[in-house]
Design an enzyme around this catalytic site. Structure first.
Site, mmCIF file in Angstrom:
data_model
loop_
_atom_site.group_PDB
_atom_site.id
_atom_site.type_symbol
_atom_site.label_atom_id
_atom_site.label_comp_id
_atom_site.label_asym_id
_atom_site.label_seq_id
_atom_site.Cartn_x
_atom_site.Cartn_y
_atom_site.Cartn_z
ATOM 1 C CB SER A 60 -25.761 -17.035 -19.138
ATOM 2 O OG SER A 60 -24.491 -17.886 -19.371
ATOM 3 C CE1 TYR A 113 -29.343 -20.718 -20.790
ATOM 4 C CE2 TYR A 113 -26.994 -20.013 -21.101
ATOM 5 C CZ TYR A 113 -28.136 -20.131 -20.356
ATOM 6 O OH TYR A 113 -28.071 -19.810 -18.874
HETATM 7 N N1 LIG Z 1 -26.918 -22.307 -13.062
HETATM 8 C C1 LIG Z 1 -26.305 -21.838 -13.901
HETATM 9 O O1 LIG Z 1 -25.040 -22.220 -14.044
HETATM 10 C C2 LIG Z 1 -26.307 -20.644 -14.670
HETATM 11 C C3 LIG Z 1 -25.439 -20.120 -15.363
HETATM 12 C C4 LIG Z 1 -25.662 -18.867 -16.314
HETATM 13 C C5 LIG Z 1 -27.021 -18.335 -16.355
HETATM 14 N N2 LIG Z 1 -27.768 -19.038 -15.618
HETATM 15 C C6 LIG Z 1 -29.336 -18.318 -15.516
HETATM 16 O O2 LIG Z 1 -30.012 -18.333 -14.266
HETATM 17 C C7 LIG Z 1 -31.186 -18.222 -14.491
HETATM 18 C C8 LIG Z 1 -31.732 -19.268 -13.151
HETATM 19 O O3 LIG Z 1 -31.405 -20.406 -13.469
HETATM 20 P P1 LIG Z 1 -30.996 -21.065 -12.209
HETATM 21 O O4 LIG Z 1 -29.600 -21.514 -12.307
HETATM 22 O O5 LIG Z 1 -31.499 -20.745 -10.907
HETATM 23 O O6 LIG Z 1 -31.729 -22.619 -12.573
HETATM 24 P P2 LIG Z 1 -33.086 -23.313 -11.935
HETATM 25 O O7 LIG Z 1 -33.638 -24.329 -13.141
HETATM 26 O O8 LIG Z 1 -32.918 -23.616 -10.672
HETATM 27 O O9 LIG Z 1 -34.197 -21.968 -12.068
HETATM 28 C C9 LIG Z 1 -34.879 -21.706 -13.186
HETATM 29 C C10 LIG Z 1 -36.299 -21.352 -12.843
HETATM 30 O O10 LIG Z 1 -36.904 -20.806 -13.784
HETATM 31 C C11 LIG Z 1 -38.243 -21.425 -13.845
HETATM 32 N N3 LIG Z 1 -38.901 -21.369 -15.418
HETATM 33 C C12 LIG Z 1 -38.476 -22.124 -16.440
HETATM 34 N N4 LIG Z 1 -39.221 -21.854 -17.711
HETATM 35 C C13 LIG Z 1 -40.219 -20.375 -16.967
HETATM 36 C C14 LIG Z 1 -40.933 -19.828 -17.672
HETATM 37 N N5 LIG Z 1 -41.354 -19.973 -18.961
HETATM 38 N N6 LIG Z 1 -41.761 -19.047 -16.739
HETATM 39 C C15 LIG Z 1 -41.388 -18.817 -15.506
HETATM 40 N N7 LIG Z 1 -40.506 -19.537 -14.945
HETATM 41 C C16 LIG Z 1 -39.908 -20.535 -15.669
HETATM 42 C C17 LIG Z 1 -37.999 -22.716 -13.525
HETATM 43 O O11 LIG Z 1 -39.388 -23.594 -13.047
HETATM 44 C C18 LIG Z 1 -36.963 -22.665 -12.532
HETATM 45 O O12 LIG Z 1 -37.620 -22.606 -11.179
HETATM 46 C C19 LIG Z 1 -31.417 -18.671 -15.665
HETATM 47 O O13 LIG Z 1 -31.989 -17.574 -16.711
HETATM 48 C C20 LIG Z 1 -30.275 -19.145 -16.489
HETATM 49 O O14 LIG Z 1 -30.195 -19.162 -17.678
HETATM 50 C C21 LIG Z 1 -27.579 -20.085 -14.593
#
Ligand SMILES: NC(=O)c1ccc[n+]([C@@H]2O[C@H](COP(=O)([O-])OP(=O)(O)OC[C@H]3O[C@@H](n4cnc5c(N)ncnc54)[C@H](O)[C@@H]3O)[C@@H](O)[C@H]2O)c1
Length: 252
Positions: A145, A158
């Site tokens: 991130s 985080y």
């Molecule tokens: N969306 C943003 O703004 C953003 C920004 C920076 C980083 N991220 C990172 O991107 C990654 C994906 O997130 P996203 O934005 O697609 O959100 P999202 O919530 O759509 O996807 C996250 C997925 O991870 C799954 N998950 C949660 N806990 C879990 C576990 N213990 N085991 C297996 N799966 C699990 C959830 O069920 C979900 O499907 C994450 O690591 C998040 O930290 C997202």
């Protein structure tokens, strides 16, 4: 021929958002993909599989809670059983924290964030690398991130987990380069997924402030970077954390 033709691997957190977009993009590029997420997200995970198959790709779903070592080990075994090898892995699953100042974060909340966002990536890489050492090497991408590259107010746990993930990515890259394993990370800014949907207009204003591009990103824009790093196109890139963040880290 796509950039991932002949490759087999896994994506965690692939029932939605960035993980789903990466699984779909990797399959479009010719990869066979084991789509993974929590058992409670099975229906949405199966929907990712359906999207891939509908487009002519090969995919399956296997549940894995990334914070559980036995699940991670079984996930790697699942890829090998189905596809014969593990060539790539995208350790993408992650959870957000509740937006408190450091002194107000509950101990349990801190532990939960570290267990999924940092220890989960450690466990994943451990078992993936063990398998890749038995095979022909491979490529790993972890989802960090921009909170892995600078502090973000009210996201202490985080931020700590994602900084740890960036460090672990560098170490794995150094330790396994000679074995033909590349390890990189993507560092998204604010992307339109479950993570971003709940933000208040005030928070959104704060988020936008340091960004050069004044919009929220799409999961497909992160997936494109992740699949590039996973592919041989990025053969001279390892240990890198690539910001996909609208220029947020470039300065303001
Ligand atoms: N969306 C943003 O703004 C953003 C920004 C920076 C980083 N991220 C990172 O991107 C990654 C994906 O997130 P996203 O934005 O697609 O959100 P999202 O919530 O759509 O996807 C996250 C997925 O991870 C799954 N998950 C949660 N806990 C879990 C576990 N213990 N085991 C297996 N799966 C699990 C959830 O069920 C979900 O499907 C994450 O690591 C998040 O930290 C997202």
């Amino acid at each position: 021929m796509g950039s991932m033709t002949g490759k087999a691997g896994l994506v965690t957190g692939a029932a939605s958002g960035i993980g789903r977009a990466t699984a779909v993009r990797a399959a479009q590029e010719g990869a066979r993909v084991l789509v993974s997420d929590l058992a409670s997200a099975r229906d949405a995970g199966e929907e990712t599989v359906r999207l891939i198959r509908e487009a002519g790709g090969e995919a399956d779903f296997q549940a894995c809670d990334v914070s559980r070592a036995e699940d991670q080990q079984a996930l790697v075994a699942g890829v090998v059983e189905r596809f014969g090898a593990l060539d790539f892995a995208h350790n993408n699953a992650g959870i957000s924290s509740s937006g408190q100042l450091l002194a107000d974060i509950e101990d349990e909340e801190f532990d939960r964030i570290i267990a999924v966002n940092l220890r989960g990536v450690f466990l994943g890489m451990k078992h993936q690398i063990r398998q890749m050492l038995r095979g022909a090497g491979g490529s790993i991408v972890n989802t960090a991130s921009n909170a892995g590259l600078r502090g973000v107010r009210r996201l202490g746990a985080y931020t700590a987990a994602k900084h740890g993930l960036v460090g672990l990515t560098k170490n794995a890259a150094l330790e396994y380069a000679e074995d033909g394993i590349r390890v990189n990370a993507v560092a998204p800014g604010t992307i339109m997924t479950g993570f971003a949907r709940g933000v208040t207009p005030q928070r959104l204003k704060q988020i936008m402030k340091p960004q050069a591009l004044q919009r929220i990103g799409e999961p497909e824009e992160v997936a494109a970077a992740a699949v590039w790093l996973l592919s041989e196109e990025a053969s001279f890139v390892t240990g890198a954390t690539l910001p996909v963040d609208a220029g947020s880290l470039a300065g303001w």
